[in-house]
Design a protein around this motif. Structure first.
Motif, mmCIF file in Angstrom:
data_model
loop_
_atom_site.group_PDB
_atom_site.id
_atom_site.type_symbol
_atom_site.label_atom_id
_atom_site.label_comp_id
_atom_site.label_asym_id
_atom_site.label_seq_id
_atom_site.Cartn_x
_atom_site.Cartn_y
_atom_site.Cartn_z
ATOM 1 N N GLN A 182 0.870 -1.169 0.000
ATOM 2 C CA GLN A 182 0.000 0.000 0.000
ATOM 3 C C GLN A 182 0.906 1.218 0.000
ATOM 4 O OE1 GLN A 182 -3.447 0.323 0.001
ATOM 5 N NE2 GLN A 182 -3.498 -1.853 -0.442
ATOM 6 N N SER A 197 2.829 -0.827 9.393
ATOM 7 C CA SER A 197 1.658 -1.136 8.584
ATOM 8 C C SER A 197 1.598 -2.636 8.352
ATOM 9 C CB SER A 197 1.740 -0.412 7.242
ATOM 10 O OG SER A 197 2.758 -1.001 6.440
ATOM 11 N N ASP A 250 -4.956 4.855 13.677
ATOM 12 C CA ASP A 250 -5.398 5.194 12.329
ATOM 13 C C ASP A 250 -4.233 5.823 11.581
ATOM 14 O OD1 ASP A 250 -5.178 7.857 13.154
ATOM 15 O OD2 ASP A 250 -7.337 8.051 13.547
ATOM 16 N N LEU A 251 -4.446 6.201 10.342
ATOM 17 C CA LEU A 251 -3.355 6.735 9.526
ATOM 18 C C LEU A 251 -2.879 8.098 9.998
ATOM 19 C CD1 LEU A 251 -4.378 5.630 5.918
ATOM 20 C CD2 LEU A 251 -2.836 4.519 7.551
ATOM 21 N N ASP A 266 -5.499 -0.068 6.033
ATOM 22 C CA ASP A 266 -5.695 1.355 6.333
ATOM 23 C C ASP A 266 -5.494 1.648 7.813
ATOM 24 O OD1 ASP A 266 -6.312 1.956 3.677
ATOM 25 O OD2 ASP A 266 -8.397 1.348 3.966
#
Length: 352
Positions: free
Chosen positions: A22, A37, A163-164, A190
């Motif tokens: 990703q 990730s 979260d991102l 994500d």
């Protein structure tokens, strides 16, 4: 062919799923504990180290990516046996260990059930399907996508999720290898995660050393070191097999035996030593054939080094050779040994 495609797809998918990318996620590991990730090195390490370890029955199936479930029937060196539990492994080992330099053969009766590295159980109906599993495992090993078996993370551990935007979204307590594998294999592309350090891990082997890990970098270092150690042990095992073949195929004499700085090789000048493939050895006096042979046993073992254990009985001079010897060098014509407890004691055997 449908079964063949299914089995191959299951195995390859399970061991390669963490390689997808990703681009929008920072997959660099170690700069920030919250930047891991699904494609990061830490995710890779966690997934590979939590895969199902099928290496414990490699002497039987030769495949570390899976293990064969009970019951199973196999023909070992022309002897048919049925295994219903791990206790029956000794039957196989006894047959395989009967001779040191024979060509062992193992033929399975199909169908049989195997457990794959992703904990899936599948039925294999013929040798072609089984060969496909072997090929898939060899591919995974060559691409460093197989299970890491030299280190076991001690559970429970806690994984924090983000979260991102690096805002913490929750945490999960992982209680087992299978749970960790499933969690990392299904981790959201994500999202980000971090391990709640410190954690401990156990290095597999005779010592079962427990180490403490305080960061992703510690985890990576521990895995790198134990994989290098595994590679050295595999090389030593191969050298041990080669040494066994050299011993069985030749007849030897004592070229040098040094203890307390004195070389007493002359005490053995009239003798040859023959190593049989049943782990027995015989010293024979070739000058005076009326003298009884001296019987003994030997074993070749390996850890990080190769060791030759000699045990003679009934002769004082040869009993001095009874030792666990570290093999310092070997060739087809000469084997140099050093006492594993006293480096000043050395023995050199040469082939005649």
């Amino acid at each position: 062919m449908k079964n063949l495609k299914l089995l191959t797809a299951i195995l390859l998918t399970s061991i390669m799923s963490f390689t997808s990318c990703q681009d929008e996620i920072d997959n660099e590991n170690g700069q920030n504990p919250n930047t891991n990730s699904a494609t990061s090195p830490t995710a890779n390490n966690l997934e590979r180290s939590s895969m199902y370890d099928g290496s414990f029955d490699d002497f039987l199936d030769g495949v570390s990516c899976s293990s064969i479930l009970f019951p199973l029937t196999a023909t070992i060196n022309n002897t048919e046996i049925t295994l219903i539990s791990q206790a029956d492994y000794q039957l196989v080992l006894n047959i395989l260990g009967q001779f040191t330099n024979d060509d062992d053969s193992i033929e399975f009766q199909f169908p049989l059930t195997v457990k794959l590295s992703n904990y899936t159980e599948v039925q294999v109906t013929n040798q072609t399907e089984y060969d496909a599993l072997i090929d898939a495992c060899e591919t995974a090993e060559s691409e460093a996508e197989d299970a890491i078996n030299c280190i076991n993370i001690d559970f429970p551990i806690t994984i924090l999720t983000y979260d991102l935007s690096a805002e913490q979204t929750g945490s999960v307590v992982i209680e087992s290898e299978q749970q960790l594998y499933t969690y990392m294999n299904n981790f959201d592309d994500d999202a980000l995660f971090s391990i709640n350090y410190p954690i401990t891990a156990t290095l597999t082997g005779e010592s079962n050393t427990v180490i403490e890990l305080s960061s992703d970098a510690d985890l990576q270092t521990a895995i790198t070191n134990c994989l290098e150690n595994d590679e050295a042990m595999e090389e030593a095992e191969e050298n041990a097999d080669t040494l066994e073949s050299i011993l069985v195929d030749g007849v030897f004499k004592v070229e040098s035996f040094i203890s307390a700085s004195v070389n007493t090789a002359n005490d053995y000048a009239d003798y040859t030593i023959d190593f049989a493939n049943d782990l027995s050895c015989t010293a024979e006096n070739t000058v005076n054939t009326t003298i009884n042979d001296i019987e003994g046993t030997y074993t070749v073992a390996s850890e990080l080094e190769v060791f030759l254990n000699l045990t003679f009985t009934g002769n004082t001079s040869f009993e001095l050779l009874n030792n666990t010897w570290e093999v310092t060098s070997y060739s087809q014509s000469s084997i140099s040994l050093q006492s594993s407890t006293n480096s000043a004691i050395t023995l050199v055997l040469t082939q005649i």
